[in-house]
Design a protein around this motif. Structure first.
Motif, PDB file in Angstrom:
ATOM      1  N   LYS A   6     -22.587 -17.447 -12.247  1.00 29.86           N
ATOM      2  CA  LYS A   6     -23.004 -16.466 -13.257  1.00 29.86           C
ATOM      3  C   LYS A   6     -24.231 -15.680 -12.804  1.00 29.86           C
ATOM      4  CE  LYS A   6     -23.836 -16.027 -18.227  1.00 29.86           C
ATOM      5  NZ  LYS A   6     -23.818 -16.728 -19.533  1.00 29.86           N
ATOM      6  N   LYS A  13     -24.854 -11.570 -11.948  1.00 29.29           N
ATOM      7  CA  LYS A  13     -25.921 -10.712 -12.477  1.00 29.29           C
ATOM      8  C   LYS A  13     -26.631  -9.971 -11.352  1.00 29.29           C
ATOM      9  CE  LYS A  13     -27.014 -13.421 -16.649  1.00 29.29           C
ATOM     10  NZ  LYS A  13     -28.072 -14.219 -17.318  1.00 29.29           N
ATOM     11  N   ARG A  60     -19.930  -9.966 -14.453  1.00 29.35           N
ATOM     12  CA  ARG A  60     -21.047  -9.584 -15.318  1.00 29.35           C
ATOM     13  C   ARG A  60     -20.683  -8.379 -16.175  1.00 29.35           C
ATOM     14  NH1 ARG A  60     -24.742 -10.851 -18.775  1.00 29.35           N
ATOM     15  NH2 ARG A  60     -26.497  -9.383 -18.857  1.00 29.35           N
ATOM     16  N   GLU A  81     -18.833  -9.380 -19.200  1.00 27.00           N
ATOM     17  CA  GLU A  81     -19.713  -9.921 -20.238  1.00 27.00           C
ATOM     18  C   GLU A  81     -20.430  -8.806 -20.993  1.00 27.00           C
ATOM     19  OE1 GLU A  81     -21.095 -14.227 -18.328  1.00 27.00           O
ATOM     20  OE2 GLU A  81     -22.396 -12.490 -18.143  1.00 27.00           O
ATOM     21  N   ALA A  83     -19.937  -7.612 -25.039  1.00 25.03           N
ATOM     22  CA  ALA A  83     -21.049  -7.693 -25.991  1.00 25.03           C
ATOM     23  C   ALA A  83     -21.309  -6.378 -26.723  1.00 25.03           C
ATOM     24  CB  ALA A  83     -22.319  -8.133 -25.266  1.00 25.03           C
ATOM     25  N   SER A 135     -10.212  -9.824 -17.256  1.00 26.26           N
ATOM     26  CA  SER A 135     -10.308  -9.978 -18.713  1.00 26.26           C
ATOM     27  C   SER A 135      -9.429  -8.953 -19.404  1.00 26.26           C
ATOM     28  CB  SER A 135     -11.760  -9.807 -19.177  1.00 26.26           C
ATOM     29  OG  SER A 135     -11.825  -9.776 -20.588  1.00 26.26           O
TER      30      SER A 135
END
Length: 660
Positions: free
Chosen positions: A324, A328, A405, A408, A412, A442
């Motif tokens: 993870k 980033k 990343r 994610e 959000a 995804s």
């Protein structure tokens, strides 16, 4: 203390350069995770597509043509390339650094037909190792002659000035820490010819510097591997003349049509061919995401297998699945205001953890490199220091990890407005695989990204490729592709490379699955046919393979004169598009008569209409039996065929008179 002349120092310096370059060109690593299998560059180097930009005839309104040359050697020997400054442009992974290493090999070994054979001194610097504060002479001392106390930075300046012939290769301007900066670096001064003005300097880069000596700089570009180069690489570096093994690798690629575009990138094709050869069974991939995921698994699996040796360090499986923080780091590097592709090792190890960082270096995904640690331009030669930086093996690996990343971040966001604010800062035209990977990993995030892309100007066709990543099945996009291809599909030279590439890939998917392509228009693209006769090469350097389901092909470029050879090559390409009914030229100046022998028999047997459209000045059609042009109506009908009227004949006669 020994007193050395400039000539003595020159001899010592040349020997130091040759030792340094040998370490580099003997360490080519086709599969980065197999660190104990190194090749000499001369054993694996293959000529990809090389083009030079011809300035003659160019105007502010119209670019000069890009012209294919036979070899990287022509960059220096072609009379049209005579200059003190050259820029070699290419996307990441297209072999810019490999060309510089091949030239270094040529120089060190006195290769007879090399343009570098009689050069006294060759300076090859990797710009990502430098910074803006270090002088060029300090940089040469630091990275090319670091261990010999008899040679100082000031000596290097004297040595270079004493030589009758010096060539400088500056590799990777796009990775130079102060690229396009205003700090007045030596690298910047060299590019603008304000330093080393009388020395032959060649720069490699992904994009043109904002400020360079345009009047005295020649441009070159590398356009990747065509079918001929792929075959040559397989035989030279992978299988030898084992035809069965060659066929196996080619079958693996043909079974993975989605990878065609990706495997034009030499670096990716090299890994694909070696990995295919290593495996007894190579799986079929349905998307680029699936291929890259498999490749990352291969990296980790190789290290895991090696760790079973009693003397090897234990393998930590968590590092392969918990990354993870690395994601980033990759995302911040790609999407910052100034793209960052390398990091200080000590800082990165602190952030990721020492064990994690060393694991990814051992795997081959991250690479260590010595770089300049000079922070003050007054630093003396005796105080020159270096530090270790870490970078991804290739930018595509950076985009792969950054995609997790991005998934994610997108997940959000709330609402289309917030999503747009995020994605507007992540340019798909520079980071296409970041988008494709994110859509592939995804489904929910991919759906939102695809809607965003459809809302962008020229984003619709790229969105279709992202749908393909999401579904993993061509069936999922067949209806969309069928709808796209039922209308005229245009490719203009002014289109971005991403839009051109996306359009081409969709056309090739349609052809592979026998989806009818009603009409393709290539406007101002000046296409030509490659050596294999199987691809049209556009002005952008991208290639369009044979489209078996294409029905009409229109090609135009204002006031461009086609030679008989160029015309015949396009006829030959068109004859292999087996569903083609009409080939239409417009805006071109075409040969008045066509040698009958250059007209393919398959065009004659299918009675394909070959038309010359001259806007409102009339139309004419090529008689495939005689090679002569005949008047026709706008639909291409000849006298006696449906639709030709008196006005068409009059218009053609007036047009013919004007041409004479």
């Amino acid at each position: 203390m020994e007193c050395l002349t400039v000539q003595d120092k020159k001899s010592i310096f040349i020997n130091s350069l040759k030792r340094r370059y040998k370490l580099q060109y003997d360490a080519i690593q086709p599969i980065p995770y197999i660190k104990d299998r190194l090749y000499c560059v001369d054993k694996v180097f293959v000529e990809g597509g090389t083009e030079i930009y011809v300035v003659e005839g160019a105007t502010k309104e119209k670019e000069g043509p890009w012209v294919r040359v036979d070899s990287y050697k022509d960059i220096f020997t072609d009379p049209r390339m005579k200059a003190k400054r050259r820029i070699i442009e290419a996307e990441a992974g297209y072999g810019k650094s490999t060309v510089t290493l091949q030239l270094a090999y040529d120089w060190c070994n006195g290769v007879k037909d090399s343009p570098f054979k009689d050069v006294e001194i060759l300076i090859l610097l990797r710009l990502r190792q430098l910074n803006s504060k270090i002088s060029i002479y300090h940089a040469i001392k630091m990275f090319l002659a670091p261990s010999d106390p008899r040679i100082k930075s000031s000596d290097i300046k004297d040595i270079i000035e004493s030589c009758s012939s010096v060539k400088v290769l500056l590799d990777g301007y796009d990775e130079f820490p102060d690229r396009d900066g205003a700090t007045g670096s030596d690298v910047g001064r060299i590019i603008t010819s304000n330093l080393l003005g009388n020395i032959d300097v060649t720069l490699t880069t992904r994009y043109l510097p904002k400020d360079y000596d345009k009047a005295n700089t020649k441009r070159v570009r590398l356009v990747g591997f065509d079918a001929k180069a792929r075959d040559q690489y397989i035989r030279k570096a992978v299988t030898g003349e084992d035809d069965e093994s060659v066929a196996k690798i080619k079958r693996a690629l043909q079974a993975n049509p989605i990878l065609d575009d990706l495997c034009q990138v030499p670096l990716i094709f090299v890994m694909f061919s070696h990995m295919t050869h290593e495996k007894t069974h190579f799986q079929k991939f349905k998307s680029v995401t699936e291929f890259f995921s498999y490749m990352i698994q291969c990296f980790h699996s190789h290290l895991s297998n090696k760790s079973m040796d009693k003397s090897a360090k234990a393998y930590n499986i968590e590092y392969a699945v918990k990354y993870k923080e690395l994601s980033k780091v990759a995302f911040e590097g790609l999407c910052g205001e100034n793209q960052q592709l390398s990091w200080r090792k000590d800082g990165l190890c602190t952030r990721l953890g020492q064990g994690f960082c060393q694991h990814y270096i051992a795997v081959g995904i991250l690479v260590e490199e010595e770089v300049s640690a000079v922070t003050n331009e007054q630093t003396s030669a005796t105080d020159i220091q270096t530090r270790t930086d870490v970078r991804f093996y290739h930018q595509l690996f950076c985009e792969w990890f950054a995609s997790f990343r991005l998934a994610e971040v997108v997940a959000a966001t709330r609402g289309a407005s917030e999503l747009k604010n995020v994605l507007d800062k992540v340019d798909p035209f520079n980071l296409q695989y970041l988008y494709r990977f994110t859509c592939g990993i995804s489904s929910a995030v991919g759906k939102r990204i695809i809607e965003y892309l459809k809302s962008r100007e020229d984003g619709g066709k790229f969105a279709i490729l992202c749908i393909l990543e999401q579904t993993g099945e061509v069936d999922g996009i067949k209806d969309t592709v069928r709808d796209l291809c039922s209308n005229r599909v245009e490719i203009w030279n002014r289109y971005s490379k991403l839009l051109q590439r996306s359009t081409i890939q969709l056309l090739e998917i349609a052809s592979r699955f026998d989806i009818p392509i009603s009409c393709v228009v290539l406007d101002s693209c000046s296409p030509r046919v490659d050596e294999s006769g199987l691809n049209l090469i556009l002005k952008s350097g991208l290639s369009l393979s044979i489209l078996s389901s294409l029905q009409e092909l229109w090609i135009g470029d204002r006031k461009r004169r086609l030679t008989n050879e160029e015309f015949a090559a396009i006829l030959s390409y068109s004859s292999q598009c087996t569903s083609l009914k009409e080939l239409r030229f417009y805006k071109y100046i075409l040969p008045d008569t066509i040698p009958v022998g250059s007209i393919p028999s398959s065009l004659k047997s299918r009675n394909v209409k070959v038309l010359d459209n001259q806007d409102l000045n009339g139309s004419r059609r090529l008689n495939l039996q005689t090679g002569l042009w005949q008047p026709c109506d706008e639909k291409g009908n000849l006298p006696g065929e449906e639709g030709l009227d008196e006005r068409s004949n009059v218009r053609h006669l007036l047009y013919s008179a004007r041409r004479k």
